[in-house]
Design a protein around this motif. Structure first.
Motif, PDB file in Angstrom:
ATOM      1  N   HIS A 119      35.056  41.440  43.126  1.00 13.08           N
ATOM      2  CA  HIS A 119      35.083  42.095  41.805  1.00 13.08           C
ATOM      3  C   HIS A 119      36.261  41.569  41.010  1.00 13.08           C
ATOM      4  CE1 HIS A 119      38.494  44.859  42.658  1.00 13.08           C
ATOM      5  NE2 HIS A 119      38.070  44.777  43.906  1.00 13.08           N
ATOM      6  N   ASP A 154      43.552  41.581  45.075  1.00 15.01           N
ATOM      7  CA  ASP A 154      42.463  42.537  44.887  1.00 15.01           C
ATOM      8  C   ASP A 154      41.917  42.441  43.475  1.00 15.01           C
ATOM      9  OD1 ASP A 154      40.720  44.641  45.072  1.00 15.01           O
ATOM     10  OD2 ASP A 154      42.238  46.192  45.141  1.00 15.01           O
ATOM     11  N   ASP A 155      40.924  41.641  43.179  1.00 17.21           N
ATOM     12  CA  ASP A 155      40.224  40.774  44.109  1.00 17.21           C
ATOM     13  C   ASP A 155      39.865  39.468  43.406  1.00 17.21           C
ATOM     14  OD1 ASP A 155      38.647  39.936  46.339  1.00 17.21           O
ATOM     15  OD2 ASP A 155      36.896  40.864  45.468  1.00 17.21           O
ATOM     16  N   GLU A 188      34.393  47.884  40.140  1.00 18.72           N
ATOM     17  CA  GLU A 188      34.537  48.308  41.543  1.00 18.72           C
ATOM     18  C   GLU A 188      35.591  49.393  41.693  1.00 18.72           C
ATOM     19  OE1 GLU A 188      36.085  48.685  45.544  1.00 18.72           O
ATOM     20  OE2 GLU A 188      37.231  47.977  43.844  1.00 18.72           O
ATOM     21  N   GLU A 189      36.681  49.235  40.950  1.00 21.25           N
ATOM     22  CA  GLU A 189      37.826  50.149  41.132  1.00 21.25           C
ATOM     23  C   GLU A 189      37.504  51.571  40.677  1.00 21.25           C
ATOM     24  OE1 GLU A 189      40.191  49.462  42.919  1.00 21.25           O
ATOM     25  OE2 GLU A 189      40.592  47.312  42.857  1.00 21.25           O
ATOM     26  N   GLU A 216      34.788  42.013  49.662  1.00 27.41           N
ATOM     27  CA  GLU A 216      36.197  42.247  50.004  1.00 27.41           C
ATOM     28  C   GLU A 216      36.284  43.311  51.093  1.00 27.41           C
ATOM     29  OE1 GLU A 216      38.430  44.363  47.086  1.00 27.41           O
ATOM     30  OE2 GLU A 216      36.803  45.727  46.665  1.00 27.41           O
TER      31      GLU A 216
HETATM   32 ZN   LIG Z   1      39.164  45.608  45.540  1.00 24.65          ZN
END
Ligand SMILES: [Zn+2]
Length: 486
Positions: A119, A154-155, A188-189, A216
């Motif tokens: 992501h 990340d990421d 994603e977060e 991840e």
């Molecule tokens: Zn991540």
């Protein structure tokens, strides 16, 4: 007679000791001969510059979708299309919102496809970050050793390394046998609903069943697991779920000058203490057993004695693991009281005192079993237990005796040499909870080394990745694609 019994007892004890020692002695890792393959040579400066460039886009996701700076996301995507024009020329692209899905058509349509994913949204940095971080968080600063900035681990490193790997393979005229999807999520977060969630829906509607996915997850951990000198590649095969409940203590309210002997606050306090003192049952089994069985084979002999003789030492090991917050989170559903509220006046007794408790669900548990456990444990009619939402189940547990798992572990070994590979449980969430719906097996692993000092950069300050580690991550993805697409 007595001496005879003593002799027998001693003989039995001696035999037990011998069995324990023999089992510890035989607790050895499988002999692994690293495959010697051609070194992978590519333009390292270009790859590192691209990671740096990607970090400079402030693609911060926000819990409120309205507050995204979508223009910045679009600028990032436009840059990808320009920089990786070769990838975009050869692969089919589809946008689902700001999430990018690419399809690299394989030669054999009878093989189920695989998915490599990451992501590109990042978590925000604190307001004073520019003065607190060693390098500015969106500078993408490159020094002798590191590339710095939010997303370095990340990421964006994952996203850029996958694209660099595909770009390299295209210059080598590589054609996959099996179709390969690449997906780069934009939310994603904050749970991935509009990105990975939509991609999974799209694939299911298309009738695609993925053979396996790689997202991840954990890293190649260096000096993080105590007692183990070799780096450990922890390939997460599941992720935990979550449940939040409210515990409500009830009693007569009123003025504080004439309190009755029991208050709502007192009932609540008692209930929360009970919850803390009585963790949800958990033990070394399944994934955690797979992890420790592998890792303990490389530990000093005294640890091998314990782990090779679970039949004898299981209680000792379980209490040892329960005392470490990181290990405890792997073996059980964790209990975390987080918020409290009661009266808002110093002289008013609350008729209701509320405590919020957040559980991270182990794959063996579900919201109902947890609520039952809590009700049975508290056993007080003045306490009400309420679910704050329906909760999310842990993901299904992917099999780690599969070709997909072996492709990942052998590729990483080829690049990094003498390392330990073991299955693990992800305690946080990832987009794989969505992708997993369209896949037989889902693995969560970033093929980059990570040491304890770098670990704090994840969602924290001074996020950075070693240049050499990033380059070896690209090499890992190249190997994963080469052997995974057969
Ligand atoms: Zn991540």
């Amino acid at each position: 007679m007595a001496t005879k019994i003593l002799k027998y007892t001693f003989a039995i004890f001696l035999i037990l000791v011998l069995i324990v020692l023999l089992r510890a002695y035989l607790h050895q890792p499988d002999a692994y001969q690293a495959k010697i393959s051609e070194p992978i040579i590519f333009d390292e400066t270009k790859s590192i510059n691209n990671l740096s460039r990607s970090i400079q886009f402030e693609t911060i996701s926000h819990p409120d979708y309205e507050k995204f700076d979508y223009d910045e996301f679009q600028r990032f995507l436009a840059w990808l299309e320009e920089e990786y024009f070769q990838v975009f020329k050869n692969l089919e692209k589809k946008y689902l919102g700001e999430t990018l899905l690419l399809k690299w058509k394989g030669e054999d349509p009878s093989l189920d496809p695989i998915l490599l994913t990451g992501h590109y949204d990042v978590v925000p940095v604190r307001e004073d970050a520019n003065s607190i971080w060693q390098e500015k968080p969106f500078s993408g600063k490159i020094d002798d050793e590191y590339v710095w900035g939010r997303g370095a681990l990340d990421d964006k490193s994952g996203v850029i390394a996958i694209l660099e790997a595909v770009d390299y393979l295209l210059t080598q005229d590589f054609v996959p046998n099996r179709t390969i999807y690449l997906s780069f999520g934009h939310d994603e977060e904050i749970g991935g609903r509009r990105g990975a969630g939509k991609v999974a829906e799209f694939l299911i509607n298309e009738g695609v069943e993925l053979e396996w996915t790689l997202d991840e997850g954990s890293f190649l951990l260096k000096d993080i697991i105590p007692g183990v000198n070799k780096p450990v590649a922890v390939i997460n095969v599941a992720e935990k779920g979550s449940l939040t409940i409210e515990v409500i203590g009830k009693a007569e309210g009123g003025h504080s000058s004439m309190p009755s002997s029991n208050s709502s606050v007192g009932y609540l306090a008692e209930a929360l203490l009970k919850l803390e003192d009585n963790p949800i049952p958990g033990k070394l089994e399944g994934i955690s057993l797979g992890l420790f069985d592998e890792v303990s084979k490389q530990m000093p002999f005294q640890y091998k004695i314990l782990f090779a003789n679970l039949w004898l030492f299981e209680p000792v090991i379980n209490s040892f693991l329960s005392n470490s917050p990181t290990m405890n989170a792997v073996i059980r559903t964790t209990t975390a009281p987080t918020m409290l509220s009661a009266s808002n006046r110093i002289n008013v007794l609350a008729s209701e005192a509320k405590g919020t408790v957040n559980f991270r669900l182990h794959p063996r548990d579900n919201p109902e079993t947890i609520v039952n456990f809590v009700n049975n444990l508290i056993g007080n009619e003045n306490i009400e237990v309420k679910k704050l939402s329906s909760g999310t189940l842990a993901s299904s547990v992917s099999d780690w005796d599969t070709d997909g798992y072996r492709v990942i572990s052998n590729s990483v070994r080829e690049v990094y040499g003498d390392i330990i590979v073991a299955p693990g449980l992800m305690v946080g969430g990832s987009d794989s909870k969505h992708y997993g719906k369209a896949a037989k097996n889902s693995y969560r692993f970033n093929p980059f080394p990570l040491s304890a000092s770098e670990l704090s950069g994840l969602h924290g300050i001074d996020e950075r990745i070693k240049k050499e580690d990033f380059l070896n991550g690209i090499r890992s993805y190249i190997r994963i694609i080469q052997s995974g697409s057969i």
